[in-house]
Design an enzyme around this catalytic site. Structure first.
Site, PDB file in Angstrom:
ATOM      1  N   GLU A  36       0.843  -1.206   0.000  1.00 57.62           N
ATOM      2  CA  GLU A  36       0.000   0.000   0.000  1.00 57.62           C
ATOM      3  C   GLU A  36       0.875   1.251   0.000  1.00 57.62           C
ATOM      4  O   GLU A  36       2.004   1.232   0.491  1.00 57.62           O
ATOM      5  CB  GLU A  36      -0.878   0.033   1.267  1.00 57.62           C
ATOM      6  N   ASP A  37       0.331   2.333  -0.522  1.00 55.20           N
ATOM      7  CA  ASP A  37       1.045   3.607  -0.419  1.00 55.20           C
ATOM      8  C   ASP A  37       0.742   4.282   0.910  1.00 55.20           C
ATOM      9  O   ASP A  37       1.624   4.851   1.538  1.00 55.20           O
ATOM     10  CB  ASP A  37       0.711   4.539  -1.597  1.00 55.20           C
ATOM     11  N   ASP A  79      -4.763   5.199   5.992  1.00 51.95           N
ATOM     12  CA  ASP A  79      -5.304   6.423   6.583  1.00 51.95           C
ATOM     13  C   ASP A  79      -6.376   5.995   7.610  1.00 51.95           C
ATOM     14  O   ASP A  79      -6.046   5.669   8.751  1.00 51.95           O
ATOM     15  CB  ASP A  79      -5.871   7.237   5.412  1.00 51.95           C
ATOM     16  N   PHE A 113      -3.059  16.042   4.017  1.00 52.35           N
ATOM     17  CA  PHE A 113      -3.359  15.355   2.760  1.00 52.35           C
ATOM     18  C   PHE A 113      -2.092  15.392   1.913  1.00 52.35           C
ATOM     19  O   PHE A 113      -1.560  16.453   1.621  1.00 52.35           O
ATOM     20  CB  PHE A 113      -4.519  16.039   2.027  1.00 52.35           C
ATOM     21  N   ARG A 163       0.605  12.687  -9.110  1.00 51.35           N
ATOM     22  CA  ARG A 163       1.161  11.356  -8.820  1.00 51.35           C
ATOM     23  C   ARG A 163       2.631  11.280  -9.237  1.00 51.35           C
ATOM     24  O   ARG A 163       3.401  10.515  -8.690  1.00 51.35           O
ATOM     25  CB  ARG A 163       0.405  10.265  -9.589  1.00 51.35           C
TER      26      ARG A 163
HETATM   27  C1  PRP Z   1      -5.750   5.650  -1.109  1.00 49.00           C
HETATM   28  C2  PRP Z   1      -4.575   4.737  -0.791  1.00 49.00           C
HETATM   29  C3  PRP Z   1      -5.179   3.631   0.028  1.00 49.00           C
HETATM   30  C4  PRP Z   1      -6.393   4.303   0.663  1.00 49.00           C
HETATM   31  C5  PRP Z   1      -6.127   4.513   2.126  1.00 49.00           C
HETATM   32  O1  PRP Z   1      -6.390   5.185  -2.247  1.00 49.00           O
HETATM   33  O2  PRP Z   1      -3.975   4.253  -1.969  1.00 49.00           O
HETATM   34  O3  PRP Z   1      -5.568   2.540  -0.770  1.00 49.00           O
HETATM   35  O4  PRP Z   1      -6.593   5.564   0.025  1.00 49.00           O
HETATM   36  O5  PRP Z   1      -7.208   5.159   2.731  1.00 49.00           O
HETATM   37  P1  PRP Z   1      -8.003   4.540   3.953  1.00 49.00           P
HETATM   38  O6  PRP Z   1      -7.007   3.943   4.894  1.00 49.00           O
HETATM   39  O7  PRP Z   1      -8.714   5.732   4.524  1.00 49.00           O
HETATM   40  O8  PRP Z   1      -8.954   3.510   3.417  1.00 49.00           O
HETATM   41  P2  PRP Z   1      -7.411   6.084  -3.097  1.00 49.00           P
HETATM   42  O9  PRP Z   1      -8.802   5.787  -2.663  1.00 49.00           O
HETATM   43  O10 PRP Z   1      -6.979   7.503  -3.012  1.00 49.00           O
HETATM   44  O11 PRP Z   1      -7.231   5.514  -4.562  1.00 49.00           O
HETATM   45  P3  PRP Z   1      -5.933   5.624  -5.493  1.00 49.00           P
HETATM   46  O12 PRP Z   1      -4.848   4.803  -4.829  1.00 49.00           O
HETATM   47  O13 PRP Z   1      -6.368   5.028  -6.781  1.00 49.00           O
HETATM   48  O14 PRP Z   1      -5.547   7.076  -5.613  1.00 49.00           O
END
Ligand code: PRP
Length: 179
Positions: free
Chosen positions: A95-96, A99, A148, A161
């Site tokens: 994961e990146d 949150d 953010f 990105r």
């Molecule tokens: C981001 C990130 C995680 C998620 C974390 O994805 O890549 O998968 O949010 O958030 P959380 O812990 O509150 O669930 P995003 O929905 O932005 O999609 P993306 O990776 O395609 O930009």
């Protein structure tokens, strides 16, 4: 537009190299099935995997919880291929950012439903102050404050990105007022 840097490129490089050593030695007898959560984690996964022994490839799952701007929908949309080879496997989720934890929680339960035997999670970033559900994180690159963030794969409305570092996203008005 210039956004304040939170984690510089060299700092990311050093930490990803450290993580690659830890992950690369963690599973000596059992190569994990690597699963990257798109779109945001692609950059981190690419850089991590090219430093791992044997430069392994990874599979992908699409997960999205953010709508336009910086507001989470609070509902995680998953798009996971049926042929993901996780049955009876050790899976390493990449994961990146974790949150609220809802995406990771949803992924854990989806992979378990697909028959994964054991799941480990590595995330480049974690925002502990925003956590709403308890999720197990096996490796965390950096714990960050409640800002953010964009760059290094992370976006706002599909932008930024491609930045080589992690930056704090500020709305244009906030940038002007704060400058
Ligand atoms: C981001 C990130 C995680 C998620 C974390 O994805 O890549 O998968 O949010 O958030 P959380 O812990 O509150 O669930 P995003 O929905 O932005 O999609 P993306 O990776 O395609 O930009």
């Amino acid at each position: 537009m210039q956004f304040p840097t939170l984690i510089a490129r060299e700092v990311l490089n050093r930490r990803i190299a450290e993580l690659a050593v830890e992950v690369g030695t963690a599973f000596p007898d059992r190569p994990p099935c690597l699963v990257t959560v798109l779109e945001g984690a692609r950059r981190f996964a690419d850089e991590l995997c090219r430093r791992l022994p044997g430069k392994p490839g990874y599979h992908s799952i699409c997960a999205s919880s953010y709508g336009p701007g910086t507001v989470s929908f609070g509902k995680v949309e998953l798009l996971a291929p049926d042929e993901l080879p996780v049955r009876n496997r050790l899976v390493l989720l990449i994961e990146d950012i974790v949150d609220t934890g809802h995406t990771a929680q949803r992924l854990y339960s989806h992979l378990e439903d697909m028959g994964a035997e054991e799941i480990r999670l590595i995330t480049l970033l974690s925002k502990p102050s925003r956590r709403e559900v308890d999720v197990k994180l096996d490796w965390v690159g950096f714990e960050i404050p409640n800002e953010f963030v964009i760059g290094f794969g992370m976006d706002v409305d599909g932008k930024y990105r491609e930045l080589d570092h992690v930056a704090v996203y500020k709305e244009r008005n906030a940038m002007v007022e704060g400058s």
